[in-house]
Write an enzyme that holds these catalytic residues in place. Structure first.
Site, PDB file in Angstrom:
ATOM      1  N   ASP A   1       0.824  -1.211   0.000  1.00  0.00           N
ATOM      2  CA  ASP A   1       0.000   0.000   0.000  1.00  0.00           C
ATOM      3  C   ASP A   1       0.862   1.266   0.000  1.00  0.00           C
ATOM      4  O   ASP A   1       1.639   1.484   0.925  1.00  0.00           O
ATOM      5  CB  ASP A   1      -0.866  -0.058   1.279  1.00  0.00           C
ATOM      6  CG  ASP A   1      -1.773   1.147   1.461  1.00  0.00           C
ATOM      7  OD1 ASP A   1      -1.883   1.980   0.544  1.00  0.00           O
ATOM      8  OD2 ASP A   1      -2.406   1.219   2.549  1.00  0.00           O
TER       9      ASP A   1
ATOM     10  N   HIS B   1      -3.904   4.427   6.604  1.00  0.00           N
ATOM     11  CA  HIS B   1      -2.806   3.943   5.765  1.00  0.00           C
ATOM     12  C   HIS B   1      -1.446   4.200   6.406  1.00  0.00           C
ATOM     13  O   HIS B   1      -1.225   5.213   7.065  1.00  0.00           O
ATOM     14  CB  HIS B   1      -2.864   4.612   4.390  1.00  0.00           C
ATOM     15  CG  HIS B   1      -4.116   4.297   3.642  1.00  0.00           C
ATOM     16  ND1 HIS B   1      -4.245   3.174   2.861  1.00  0.00           N
ATOM     17  CD2 HIS B   1      -5.301   4.952   3.569  1.00  0.00           C
ATOM     18  CE1 HIS B   1      -5.460   3.155   2.329  1.00  0.00           C
ATOM     19  NE2 HIS B   1      -6.127   4.219   2.747  1.00  0.00           N
TER      20      HIS B   1
END
Lengths: 571, 571
Positions: free
Chosen positions: B211, B384
């Site tokens: 990610d 994130h």
């Protein structure tokens, strides 16, 4: 009120005239509850003066609109009273409305030299320069009208020659900050005239109206000089071309970029219409100092090695037609990104432009550029005062009344709270809206009425001819497209003699939708035949029937609602 | 490859099979060079497995488009090979494409309990749940296909039950991080399974795909728990109603809001379709724990005093139809802002939504609410991983190859540099694009080809039927409007028998433009008569003439370029 100390002379105002009884009207026509199209009228007795005349750029819901300007109906109605428009500085949101407004009320314009230089260019483009009166004002100068005296006070901002304005009125002194920041180390060495602020404060300021853009930001705005340090560092590292994008009007930024270029022996080329125009005006007037032999045209860049070149371009906001976007999209006539280019985006995205700027950065990196932007280096500073600077001018001016200006509602209300915490009485702090008529006396202030206000939309040559109905149609067309249904009817014999013809745009790709279009044709035929059978020959009724039935069918089948435009040809 | 330690059993892979020679193909179909519509196919021999099947929300240039999904042509062509879609977590950009893709390739879906709960709701809405196979996976579990084994590894994210996926393939272990952060103090106490990451790393990871969303942010992402502290503080101060807006899927955030409400004896009402749906699923499955008597419906809020109410609503992104926007616009059926309301926007604007969120805040403040948002309080954390967390998983996994995923180009390239600085060989780091066929062996990786890829646009019931031509028309209609010209011609006698009729939409307000419309009518009549005089009866030629002349006139007169649609009725 004597201020010979700073070189301006002024007669003492006769405090005994009856005019004291008249309230001063303050009418913001733009810039409140929004960022942009700043414009405020001040009316005392038979005099109206206007500060600034800006434009705003359209929000995305203003489909097809080029720019937005303030509604000046009130000024047109009171044409004879308007004595002048006093411009604080040369940014579009302070001067961009002039060509449109001056066509309706041709009054003298006042401003500092660079400001007027930029306005001149604008009026030339509109081929109306010769009809306009421009008066150069020096910072510190006082312009005397019958009742009001207008004093220009130097401040700092992201364009040189920016000023605050003090209005000396029969009821007291009003200070309008203009857009400003306090820069203790500005590039031209000219620090905001805090002494004059202090002096006015000492003598008594009735009302302060101040820039709220950065009211939500704590602390101080960094000096323009800090950007120079980052630039110096980047220039010392760069091995290929340097392409810098910034606001063309940030002449001090251009100066710093040029100074670095000169130090590292890089020729400077300006790209983009506004960059070329503004740098030319600024050099002509002595605000941008670059040795002539250091400047080259875009045609000449091919004659120099990469590490001897700086290209300064527009497009820092990701505007699709501007220099940097065209470079990123490989549609620029002179400049293609090559491996090793350092691209410096010396600006922050203006709210609403974040995504466009982000896409621009991605495109440039993908093409091999080393892209330097605000979130990875300190490559931009704001031109607007943060909380501590706002407190500073409150401390210097100690105004009795306060009106926060230049900002959205959240900025205004935060700025009002700052003023209150600095000692302004809560009952003397006013959050106004565009169009409010605010009446101020020595002791009281109140909103007493409303004048016409709002967004005048400019689309091409049309000023104000686009209204909410046209915009609603554009939105609908944008989201759903249109189906035009044309049918010819023999009215005497009550029969269809041609059609229905179905033409659509922005709805479906017709070649893949023949079945759908056939069905629409059948539906229309049925509706019309039924109407004719029942002797309905009122076109409005038939058209409504067509709209209803086609809309129904398309929505059920596709969950879409195109605009349906029936046209009946009567024979 | 033994990992009995954490309770999953796995046969040793026979390293001697000929299958070793076959490269593994990795085909990203979405999520690269963009944020959204994440989807990646992994193909080995006769097996394809897919990780995630997301949607993206349309950019503003996609006029009228509801959502965007990946192009799965390649999967449809290789239908028989596809063994399953393995979902990492329940966010729209990971599950939103399922209803559309499953209609074309009906394969089993795998995911954790909450993830499947959310997918179930989605499939029910599309009335296709009964046709689909959903397989619940526990974090730590291994799904064995013929060649590939799929292992779910718990991670942390802004939704519970989120997992990374390890693929045990004949050529080695591939770890796909999914969306993740490392939260040492998550609300459910379940820290990311860093031990399993370490164990896999110790044994050897061939490839990591991770990610990149926050790769540009230094440091660590704050724990979800820090938001709870801010909430607690706000709840302790609030004296009126509390209205909190957040992402409905952030169940841990909902839990924290609920916990504060319970502590301060406030009843909780959920507002907005997705908020109601997701909170219901989460409570049913035990992910959201609220005593039944603390929850009330919106109809009941009128029965409680203001300081005994918390309303949790959608609309944190300023979406015009969502709860909070309707509240701000006074169009909500149950909730109007009253003086003293505290509105907490517990989210950051997603890039592109900044302006809408800012407008929302202004509207709420204007109505008298005390609005708390990200820039004034720490009321949101990202889901994130930032740079240091990305470094941590590199240190744990020590992959031989690295592919950054989930991000725009700037994120991917920054993430690649982070990996390289952690020891991944530059030649073994690959920045891929959607549609690339990446062939990986134990020793080498290369892009060997391209499969169909891109944006499939969903507008209403239409999936993929809106192409570039329709979008170009919509853009043109949005910016300029349309002029329809209808004229009936007697073809035998070569005369105009009716019209021209001029109908415009989104162009000008017709009542103020009669002169203009009259002139357009004259121009069309002239063009057609001239054509008929010269015996031109090819409609295409006449239509082109009409378009050219009207366009010319309107542009010269108004600097606008409406779409011109001539329709000729032939009689």
């Amino acid at each position: 009120m004597e201020n010979n100390e700073i070189g301006i002379s002024e007669n003492k105002i006769n405090k005994k005239t009856k005019s004291k009884q008249i309230p001063l009207k303050i009418i913001p026509l733009g810039g409140l509850g929004e960022i942009g199209k700043n414009m405020t009228a001040f009316e005392y007795d038979n005099e109206i003066i206007v500060i600034d005349c800006g434009l705003a750029f359209p929000d995305e819901d203003l489909y097809g609109i080029d720019i937005v300007i303030p509604d000046v109906t009130y000024l047109i109605k009171n044409k004879n009273k308007v004595k002048g428009i006093f411009i604080t500085h040369g940014h579009e949101d302070h001067i961009g409305g002039l060509p449109y407004v001056l066509k309706q009320i041709n009054v003298p314009i006042y401003g500092t030299r660079l400001t007027l230089g930029l306005i001149e260019g604008k009026l030339k483009e509109h081929t109306m320069l010769s009809d306009c009166t421009l008066n150069v004002v020096e910072p510190g100068e006082l312009i005397k009208l019958e009742q009001i005296k207008i004093e220009y006070i130097r401040n700092n901002h992201s364009i040189p020659d920016s000023c605050s304005i003090a209005l000396h009125t029969p009821i007291g002194v009003i200070v309008h900050s203009g857009d400003f920041k306090v820069d203790f180390t500005p590039i031209d060495g000219k620090v905001m005239d805090l002494q004059r602020y202090a002096q006015l404060g000492k003598k008594g300021v009735l009302l302060l109206m101040a820039d709220s853009t950065n009211a939500l930001h704590k602390g101080y705005t960094m000096s323009e000089k800090t950007v120079g340090e980052t630039l110096e560092n980047l220039f010392s590292r760069a091995t290929g071309r340097i392409i810098v994008s910034t606001f063309a009007s940030n002449v001090h930024r251009l100066q710093q970029i040029s100074d670095c270029s000169i130090k590292y022996n890089r020729k400077i080329a300006f790209s983009g219409r506004s960059m070329e125009n503004i740098s030319e005006v600024a050099m002509e007037l002595g605000y941008l100092l670059i040795p002539e032999d250091m400047i080259i045209s875009l045609d000449e860049i091919k004659n120099y090695p990469d590490d001897k070149l700086t290209i300064v371009t527009t497009g820092s906001q990701g505007e699709s037609m501007a220099g940097l976007s065209r470079i990123a999209a490989s549609t620029h006539r002179h400049i293609q990104i090559i491996e090793g280019d350092m691209v410096i985006i010396s600006a922050s995205p203006i709210p609403g432009n974040e995504k466009a700027v982000s896409n621009l950065i991605n495109d440039l990196i993908k093409k091999g550029a080393n892209v330097i932007y605000k979130s990875i280096e300190d490559i931009h500073v704001s031109g607007h005062a943060c909380e501590q600077e706002l407190r500073l001018i409150q401390a210097l001016l100690k105004p009795k009344f306060f009106i926060p200006v230049h900002g959205e509602y959240k900025h205004l209300i935060t700025h009002a709270k700052i003023a209150e915490s600095m000692g302004v009485d809560k009952s003397k702090t006013f959050i106004l809206e565009n169009g409010d008529v605010f009446e101020l006396t020595r002791a009281t202030g109140k909103v007493s009425g409303k004048v016409p206000f709002g967004r005048v939309l400019v689309d091409g040559m049309g000023v104000g001819d686009i209204g909410s109905m046209v915009l609603r149609d554009r939105k609908n067309l944008a989201e759903n497209g249109i189906i035009t249904v044309v049918i010819a009817i023999d009215i005497r014999n009550k029969i269809i003699i041609s059609g229905p013809d179905i033409v659509s745009r922005g709805f479906v790709y017709v070649r893949n939708s023949e079945e759908l279009i056939d069905e629409v044709r059948n539906i229309v035929t049925n509706v019309v035949e039924k109407c004719l059978d029942r002797n309905i020959t009122q076109w409005a009724e038939i058209k409504n029937g067509i709209r209803r039935e086609v809309d129904n069918y398309v929505y059920t089948k596709m969950k879409r609602k195109p605009m349906i435009l029936p046209v009946i040809v009567e024979l």
